[in-house]
Design an enzyme around this catalytic site. Sequence first.
Site, PDB file in Angstrom:
ATOM      1  N   ASP A  28     -62.774  23.306  31.618  1.00 52.74           N
ATOM      2  CA  ASP A  28     -63.612  22.306  30.939  1.00 52.74           C
ATOM      3  C   ASP A  28     -63.364  22.277  29.432  1.00 52.74           C
ATOM      4  O   ASP A  28     -63.416  23.308  28.767  1.00 52.74           O
ATOM      5  CB  ASP A  28     -65.093  22.583  31.225  1.00 52.74           C
ATOM      6  CG  ASP A  28     -65.405  22.561  32.723  1.00 52.74           C
ATOM      7  OD1 ASP A  28     -64.826  21.705  33.434  1.00 52.74           O
ATOM      8  OD2 ASP A  28     -66.202  23.397  33.183  1.00 52.74           O
ATOM      9  N   ASP A  57     -58.142  27.606  30.416  1.00 54.31           N
ATOM     10  CA  ASP A  57     -59.535  27.286  30.688  1.00 54.31           C
ATOM     11  C   ASP A  57     -59.547  25.863  31.267  1.00 54.31           C
ATOM     12  O   ASP A  57     -58.566  25.133  31.134  1.00 54.31           O
ATOM     13  CB  ASP A  57     -60.305  27.359  29.366  1.00 54.31           C
ATOM     14  CG  ASP A  57     -61.729  26.864  29.494  1.00 54.31           C
ATOM     15  OD1 ASP A  57     -62.411  27.254  30.463  1.00 54.31           O
ATOM     16  OD2 ASP A  57     -62.166  26.101  28.621  1.00 54.31           O
TER      17      ASP A  57
HETATM   18 MG   LIG Z   1     -64.006  25.264  28.099  1.00 58.25          MG
END
Ligand SMILES: [Mg+2]
Length: 191
Positions: A11, A9
């Site tokens: 962020d 992932d």
């Molecule tokens: Mg995230």
Amino acid sequence: MTQYTVFLDRDGVINHDSDAYIKHPDEFHFIAKSPDAIALLNAKGFQVILITNQSAVGRGIISVRTLDAILKKMTRGVEQAGGRIKDIFFCPHGPNQGCDCRKPKPGMILQAVACHGIDLKKAFMIGDSAKDIECGKNAGCAINILVKTGNGERALAALTEKGIVPDFLAGDLYEAALWITANFSSQNIVS
Ligand SMILES: [Mg+2]
Ligand SMILES: [Zn+2]
């Protein structure tokens, strides 16, 4: 023999997250040692692929062009640390658009599998949100790791409530990379 793959992932894992979205390259700031973590994984033979929900596009907050500029800043920073992100998959849709790619749906991972011939028995998913862990499990990734950076602490509570247990809880991406590279190699295949 297919390679090990680590899905990441973005962020809250690679860069500091913001409730107001990352809207400009100037708002993209690496979490300490996250580029080194990617370089470490690469050095030990793991390919790294980004899997990111970017609903800011679908919500009209940023353009795909701006997202591209932000991702370029990320890939440049990773390359400066000696790492490489092999491919990037993003979902531009909002939560109500009913797409198949927005995590926790497994669409982006399945697309990556189709593009790169990935063996999910040798795949890891690393995220800071409950939907990352659920996505990894929905896709069939062998190992799903929650990091405590970003949403991590909130995600752990949400997962516990749902009875979902991450396979490993890491302080940050670098700690996750250390754990993976210490515990998995071509001699120790997940089966
Ligand atoms: Mg995230
Ligand atoms: Zn989507």
